[in-house]
Design a protein around this motif. Structure first.
Motif, short mmCIF file in Angstrom:
data_model
loop_
_atom_site.label_atom_id
_atom_site.label_comp_id
_atom_site.label_asym_id
_atom_site.label_seq_id
_atom_site.Cartn_x
_atom_site.Cartn_y
_atom_site.Cartn_z
N ASP A 8 1.56 -3.68 -2.67
CA ASP A 8 0.38 -3.07 -2.45
C ASP A 8 0.40 -1.84 -3.49
OD1 ASP A 8 -0.94 -4.51 -0.58
OD2 ASP A 8 0.12 -3.71 0.99
N ARG A 11 0.14 -2.58 -7.23
CA ARG A 11 -1.14 -3.00 -7.79
C ARG A 11 -2.11 -1.63 -8.00
NH1 ARG A 11 -1.13 -6.75 -3.02
NH2 ARG A 11 -0.86 -8.72 -4.10
N GLN A 12 -1.19 -0.37 -7.51
CA GLN A 12 -2.21 0.77 -7.72
C GLN A 12 -1.44 1.55 -9.03
OE1 GLN A 12 -3.61 3.02 -4.22
NE2 GLN A 12 -2.29 1.66 -2.99
N ARG A 17 1.11 -2.90 -13.60
CA ARG A 17 0.75 -3.50 -12.35
C ARG A 17 1.16 -5.11 -12.64
NH1 ARG A 17 -4.76 -3.30 -12.56
NH2 ARG A 17 -4.75 -1.79 -10.96
N GLN A 80 -5.19 8.47 -12.31
CA GLN A 80 -5.35 7.51 -11.31
C GLN A 80 -4.86 7.65 -9.78
OE1 GLN A 80 -3.44 4.92 -9.84
NE2 GLN A 80 -5.28 3.87 -9.08
N LEU A 100 -1.25 8.30 -1.56
CA LEU A 100 -1.85 7.14 -2.37
C LEU A 100 -2.24 5.90 -1.26
CD1 LEU A 100 -2.63 6.16 -5.23
CD2 LEU A 100 -0.49 4.87 -5.34
N GLY A 101 -3.47 5.89 -0.85
CA GLY A 101 -3.80 5.00 0.26
C GLY A 101 -3.43 5.70 1.76
N TYR A 130 6.75 6.74 -7.05
CA TYR A 130 6.04 5.98 -5.95
C TYR A 130 7.09 5.38 -4.92
CZ TYR A 130 2.30 5.88 -9.62
OH TYR A 130 1.39 6.15 -10.41
#
Length: 338
Positions: A8, A11-12, A17, A80, A100-101, A130
């Protein structure tokens, strides 16, 4: 540990990616975070140390074989992560991250812009980290099975990447679902957007994005919780902590620290002195996320002694619901899966 969450997050990260998704599951499952710096190879950091992402979608130990991130690529990734609206994330950026999400946090590093002693923003971004959110179902079960009393407040301590947030989330889930007794009303103050994103059960209320002091106040006044859970306490939270104590709600929270130096850390000692916590649960570290190393009695009567947890047998001293200690052997369940 499952690879839940890695794909998940990957993909961001559009620049990498395909390469990240092509990594073997063995690498994904042990990864804590993905570290991307300008002019440096992409790092995959986890239980097995640091690996570097190659242009062929492999993870290697040699940095020279890694794929290099250009300043332009890093800037694109930062925009992004912000949804191309840096202004909308200014308050988060001041705290060093971007959400992020649902439950992922991206650490942001760069040059601080300070005015009148207050950090205003971060410019000239140099790296992004991340974090990979995970579930480790059952990692907190030993607290319930060994009879540790949560009703007197619990402070979860551990170094970075030791699974403190994961542990708190599992405690919340067990209380909300009533896995070890009647279901209890739980409020989670999720200041940085990391505690949520997973199924927390029918009686868990999530206050996402609230400053900790505000969230604790809202929880006490509006949600009638039996237990309040929050992450990463600091000195500025002392007044809010005392208010929670006065309300009668139980506080379960985390702090940076380790068993070997817990009582030597000024912040940990100060948190003990608030009276909000009678037990500290120290996690083993980044090599065993969510695994308990020791349980400390942090009451005045307990002093600086601690009970080695679970590795060599049951706890030698545990509290009952009345707050007294119950001594003697107890049944020792299986090893925590981490």
């Amino acid at each position: 540990m499952e690879a839940f969450g890695f794909d998940d997050v990957a993909r961001q990260i559009p620049v990498y990616r395909a390469l990240l998704l092509s990594l073997p599951e063995q690498v994904k499952s042990q990864t804590f975070d993905i570290h991307i710096s300008s002019g440096q190879p992409v790092s995959i950091c986890g239980r097995e140390g640091v690996l570097f992402l190659t242009s062929k979608g492999k993870a290697v130990r040699v940095a020279d074989q890694g794929t290099i991130t250009t300043p332009k690529q890093l800037h694109e990734l930062f925009l992004q992560a912000c949804g191309h609206s840096v202004f909308r994330h200014e308050e988060e950026i001041r705290q060093g991250f971007v959400r992020l999400g649902e439950n992922c946090r991206v650490g942001v590093c760069g040059s601080a812009v300070v005015e009148n002693g207050r950090l205003q923003t971060i410019r000239d971004i140099t790296s992004l980290v991340y974090r990979i959110p995970r579930q480790v179902p059952g990692c907190a079960d030993r607290l319930f099975l060994e009879g540790v009393c949560l009703d007197r407040g619990v402070l979860v301590a551990g170094p970075p990447s030791s699974g403190k947030t994961t542990f708190l989330r599992d405690v919340a889930r067990s209380l909300s679902f009533g896995r070890f007794g009647p279901s209890r009303r739980v409020s989670l103050v999720d200041e940085r957007g990391e505690l949520g994103g997973f199924d927390l059960g029918p009686n868990a209320d999530l206050l996402r994005g609230y400053p900790k002091a505000v969230g604790l106040d809202v929880a006490v006044r509006m949600l009638s919780p039996e237990v309040i859970i929050c992450d990463e306490l600091s000195e500025k939270d002392f007044d809010a902590i005392k208010s929670v104590c006065a309300s009668g709600a139980v506080l379960i929270a985390s702090v940076h620290g380790e068993a070997k130096n817990f009582f030597r850390r000024p912040l940990c000692r100060a948190l003990c002195e608030t009276g909000a916590f009678q037990t500290a649960v120290c996690l083993a570290g980044r090599h065993s996320p969510g695994e308990i190393e020791a349980v400390l009695d942090i009451t005045p009567e307990g002093g600086e002694s601690f009970h080695e947890a679970f590795g060599s047998g049951p706890l030698s001293s545990q509290r009952t619901d009345s707050g007294n200690c119950r001594r003697g052997p107890v049944e020792t369940p299986g090893t925590v899966v981490a």
